[in-house]
Design a protein around this motif. Structure first.
Motif, PDB file in Angstrom:
ATOM      1  N   LEU A   2       0.847  -1.194   0.000  1.00 47.99           N
ATOM      2  CA  LEU A   2       0.000   0.000   0.000  1.00 47.99           C
ATOM      3  C   LEU A   2       0.887   1.250   0.000  1.00 47.99           C
ATOM      4  CD1 LEU A   2      -2.627  -1.047   2.717  1.00 47.99           C
ATOM      5  CD2 LEU A   2      -2.613  -1.580   0.256  1.00 47.99           C
ATOM      6  N   HIS A   3       0.706   2.102  -0.999  1.00 50.01           N
ATOM      7  CA  HIS A   3       1.517   3.306  -1.142  1.00 50.01           C
ATOM      8  C   HIS A   3       1.061   4.401  -0.188  1.00 50.01           C
ATOM      9  CE1 HIS A   3      -1.763   5.461  -3.126  1.00 50.01           C
ATOM     10  NE2 HIS A   3      -2.016   4.340  -3.787  1.00 50.01           N
ATOM     11  N   GLY A   4       1.784   5.511  -0.197  1.00 50.87           N
ATOM     12  CA  GLY A   4       1.482   6.626   0.686  1.00 50.87           C
ATOM     13  C   GLY A   4       0.622   7.689   0.033  1.00 50.87           C
ATOM     14  N   MET A   5       0.493   8.795   0.727  1.00 49.24           N
ATOM     15  CA  MET A   5      -0.355   9.908   0.305  1.00 49.24           C
ATOM     16  C   MET A   5       0.078  10.495  -1.035  1.00 49.24           C
ATOM     17  SD  MET A   5      -2.792  11.996   0.983  1.00 49.24           S
ATOM     18  CE  MET A   5      -3.317  13.595   0.393  1.00 49.24           C
ATOM     19  N   GLY A   6      -0.888  10.682  -1.944  1.00 50.63           N
ATOM     20  CA  GLY A   6      -0.631  11.356  -3.210  1.00 50.63           C
ATOM     21  C   GLY A   6       0.164  10.546  -4.208  1.00 50.63           C
ATOM     22  N   ALA A   7       0.242   9.249  -4.016  1.00 51.18           N
ATOM     23  CA  ALA A   7       1.068   8.416  -4.892  1.00 51.18           C
ATOM     24  C   ALA A   7       0.242   7.310  -5.538  1.00 51.18           C
ATOM     25  CB  ALA A   7       2.234   7.834  -4.090  1.00 51.18           C
ATOM     26  N   GLY A   8       0.922   6.299  -6.049  1.00 52.38           N
ATOM     27  CA  GLY A   8       0.279   5.158  -6.681  1.00 52.38           C
ATOM     28  C   GLY A   8       1.276   4.013  -6.720  1.00 52.38           C
ATOM     29  N   PHE A  75       0.956   6.866   4.703  1.00 52.20           N
ATOM     30  CA  PHE A  75      -0.485   6.727   4.851  1.00 52.20           C
ATOM     31  C   PHE A  75      -0.917   5.288   4.613  1.00 52.20           C
ATOM     32  CE2 PHE A  75      -4.833   7.577   2.819  1.00 52.20           C
ATOM     33  CZ  PHE A  75      -5.482   7.577   4.039  1.00 52.20           C
ATOM     34  N   GLY A  76      -0.217   4.603   3.700  1.00 45.59           N
ATOM     35  CA  GLY A  76      -0.487   3.186   3.480  1.00 45.59           C
ATOM     36  C   GLY A  76      -0.199   2.358   4.718  1.00 45.59           C
ATOM     37  N   GLY A  77       0.794   2.793   5.529  1.00 46.29           N
ATOM     38  CA  GLY A  77       1.088   2.114   6.783  1.00 46.29           C
ATOM     39  C   GLY A  77      -0.029   2.293   7.801  1.00 46.29           C
ATOM     40  N   TYR A  78      -0.622   3.464   7.802  1.00 48.71           N
ATOM     41  CA  TYR A  78      -1.780   3.747   8.663  1.00 48.71           C
ATOM     42  C   TYR A  78      -2.916   2.791   8.317  1.00 48.71           C
ATOM     43  CZ  TYR A  78      -5.559   6.675  10.719  1.00 48.71           C
ATOM     44  OH  TYR A  78      -6.632   7.156  11.437  1.00 48.71           O
ATOM     45  N   GLY A 101       0.775   8.554  11.148  1.00 50.64           N
ATOM     46  CA  GLY A 101      -0.400   8.431  11.983  1.00 50.64           C
ATOM     47  C   GLY A 101      -0.183   7.785  13.333  1.00 50.64           C
ATOM     48  N   TYR A 102       1.066   7.469  13.685  1.00 50.12           N
ATOM     49  CA  TYR A 102       1.327   6.858  14.981  1.00 50.12           C
ATOM     50  C   TYR A 102       1.539   7.894  16.083  1.00 50.12           C
ATOM     51  CZ  TYR A 102       1.462   1.924  13.817  1.00 50.12           C
ATOM     52  OH  TYR A 102       1.094   0.648  13.474  1.00 50.12           O
ATOM     53  N   THR A 103       2.177   8.994  15.744  1.00 55.43           N
ATOM     54  CA  THR A 103       2.578   9.963  16.762  1.00 55.43           C
ATOM     55  C   THR A 103       1.377  10.717  17.338  1.00 55.43           C
ATOM     56  OG1 THR A 103       4.695  10.281  15.637  1.00 55.43           O
ATOM     57  CG2 THR A 103       4.052  11.950  17.240  1.00 55.43           C
ATOM     58  N   LYS A 104       1.352  10.792  18.652  1.00 56.47           N
ATOM     59  CA  LYS A 104       0.333  11.588  19.341  1.00 56.47           C
ATOM     60  C   LYS A 104       0.818  13.021  19.460  1.00 56.47           C
ATOM     61  CE  LYS A 104      -2.214  11.932  23.700  1.00 56.47           C
ATOM     62  NZ  LYS A 104      -2.411  11.358  25.057  1.00 56.47           N
TER      63      LYS A 104
END
Length: 274
Positions: A2-8, A75-78, A101-104
């Motif tokens: 799974l890719h990240g934000m704004g990618a493919g 984002f794909g990791g999220y 998305g892990y960091t608080k």
């Protein structure tokens, strides 16, 4: 994968051939990105997460996959983490590359200068790539101007100097469906509204986790060590944290040979375990 934000899926061009030498590999454009459809997402965290989980599970069903290693970048990791939480019986191994998305968000943060507060408030109503779409046919030039490093990262296998900026532009030139979804999940300054470090304890104990970080990334690798602490004990599967010293956030492209070796080794550890 799974890719990240704004990618493919094209962002894995330096990795797919190597990883696929020993196993079947599937990479997909996430809903709202790349060549996937641009649906309307809910405007709540729960609604966005549920729609992504449903789409990934539908994709799994249609491809007749029973149990597999799931890899996600940023984002794909999220999303990979959420999928593993919801469908633990499908996941043999969870591999997260510089996951978002892990960091608080800290309760006390440094006060921003007034001018930056004004800039942030002005930009809040807009989606991340609004300026790129507004540039129209000049969009690829804008990508190249703002991120000349992207072409450099892929230069070894992509000889056409226009290919990478054109690809990034066309991944984001359509209706900003995925961006709207991400905006619903994003709090501010890179933090998630519902950080995963507070939810990772719900991940099934039997799922091994590997987290690969770039040492020069803006993502915080201490989250990986925190996950190790939260999932320590004999009842839990292993949690490995790897650091690639010369890599930033795009860890898969900054030092692809080292990333591929780590990914191959991580996959091999659990591929034949039921």
């Amino acid at each position: 994968m799974l890719h990240g934000m704004g990618a493919g899926i094209g962002i894995w061009v330096l990795n797919l051939d190597e990883i696929a030498k020993k196993r079947r590999v599937f990479a997909l454009d996430l809903l709202g990105f790349g060549r996937s459809s641009r649906p309307t997402f809910p405007l709540t965290v729960e609604g966005v997460e549920e729609q992504y989980m449903s789409s990934l599970e539908q994709w799994r069903t249609e491809n007749n996959l029973e149990r597999f290693t799931l890899v996600g970048h940023s984002f794909g990791g999220y999303l990979a983490t959420l999928y593993a939480k919801k469908y633990p019986e499908r996941i043999a191994h969870l591999i997260l590359a510089d996951p978002w998305g892990y960091t608080k968000k800290p309760e006390e943060t440094r006060e921003l200068p007034l001018r930056w507060k004004l800039v942030i408030n002005v930009l809040k109503p807009f989606n991340i790539f609004s300026g790129l779409r507004a540039a129209g046919p000049l969009g690829p030039r804008l990508v190249n101007k703002m991120r000349p490093d992207l072409q450099q990262k892929f230069a070894k296998c992509v000889k056409d100097v226009d290919a990478v900026p054109n690809y990034i532009y066309h991944c984001n030139a359509q209706n900003p469906s995925g961006e709207v979804a991400f905006k619903s999940l994003h709090l501010e300054l890179g933090y998630a509204k519902r950080p995963l470090i507070e939810r990772i304890s719900d991940l099934d104990k039997s799922i091994p986790v590997t987290m690969i970080y770039g040492a020069q990334s803006w993502m915080d690798p201490t989250n990986g060590y925190r996950v190790q602490e939260l999932r320590s004990g004999q009842d839990y599967a292993s949690v490995s944290v790897e650091l690639i010293l010369r890599a930033g956030h795009h860890v898969y492209a900054d030092v692809p040979s080292e990333f591929n070796d780590l990914l191959d080794e991580a996959c091999s550890r659990f591929e034949h375990i039921d």
